[in-house]
Write a protein that holds these residues in place. Structure first.
Motif, PDB file in Angstrom:
ATOM      1  N   ASP A  32      35.337-102.050   1.067  1.00 49.19           N
ATOM      2  CA  ASP A  32      35.495-103.474   0.758  1.00 49.19           C
ATOM      3  C   ASP A  32      35.901-103.677  -0.704  1.00 49.19           C
ATOM      4  O   ASP A  32      36.775-104.489  -1.011  1.00 49.19           O
ATOM      5  N   LYS A  33      35.290-102.925  -1.615  1.00 50.08           N
ATOM      6  CA  LYS A  33      35.637-103.014  -3.043  1.00 50.08           C
ATOM      7  C   LYS A  33      37.088-102.584  -3.266  1.00 50.08           C
ATOM      8  O   LYS A  33      37.830-103.222  -4.014  1.00 50.08           O
ATOM      9  N   GLU A  88      39.877-105.010  -2.527  1.00 53.54           N
ATOM     10  CA  GLU A  88      40.093-106.067  -3.514  1.00 53.54           C
ATOM     11  C   GLU A  88      41.213-105.693  -4.490  1.00 53.54           C
ATOM     12  O   GLU A  88      41.725-106.548  -5.201  1.00 53.54           O
ATOM     13  N   ARG A 117      45.408-102.187  -1.150  1.00 50.37           N
ATOM     14  CA  ARG A 117      45.883-103.011  -0.021  1.00 50.37           C
ATOM     15  C   ARG A 117      47.311-102.635   0.351  1.00 50.37           C
ATOM     16  O   ARG A 117      47.659-102.546   1.532  1.00 50.37           O
TER      17      ARG A 117
END
Length: 142
Positions: free
Chosen positions: A111-112, A115, A120
């Motif tokens: 999840d970190k 960001e 991504r």
């Protein structure tokens, strides 16, 4: 695509490569036979690993849904993507991935990482290499 001879049985053309030492093999039987003896990641002469390996974190691998497991064709598409292989040369990206893999809480680390634009973009490249995805992929159930 050129095929090499299987380095395990020395009889058939190889279709696969060991992910650790990249030795060519032709089948699951040969892969299992190859894995009877531990192998290590191939490093070219004069080349040093860009990231120090860490000790493995013991944790069970669980999959809630069968569609969360990549199929052989999807894995091969990812592995054969020049774009992904080039992206993996980025040392910062390597460290992010290793940090996720060796974390006691990999979901939080993932999840970190999501960001960060760089990560991504990398995950988008992976999804693109796998081909069209069903609408439900990547969406969490509420």
């Amino acid at each position: 695509m050129s095929f090499k001879q299987c380095q395990v049985c020395n009889e058939a053309q190889s279709k696969y490569k060991c992910p650790s030492c990249v030795i060519p093999y032709c089948s699951l039987v040969c892969f299992k036979k190859h894995k009877e003896t531990p192998c290590s990641k191939a490093v070219s002469a004069g080349e040093k690993p860009s990231v120090d390996p860490k000790p493995s974190v013991a944790r069970p691998v669980t999959v809630d849904k069968g569609n969360e497991v990549l199929q052989q064709l999807e894995l091969e598409s990812i592995a054969s993507s020049t774009e992904i292989r080039n992206a993996l040369k980025n040392e910062r990206l390597q460290k992010l991935i290793i940090g996720i893999d060796y974390s006691q809480d990999p979901e939080t680390e993932l999840d970190k990482a999501m960001e960060l634009e760089e990560f991504r973009i990398f995950t988008d490249k992976i999804l693109s290499a796998m081909g069209p995805q069903p609408e439900s992929m990547g969406k969490e159930n509420s």
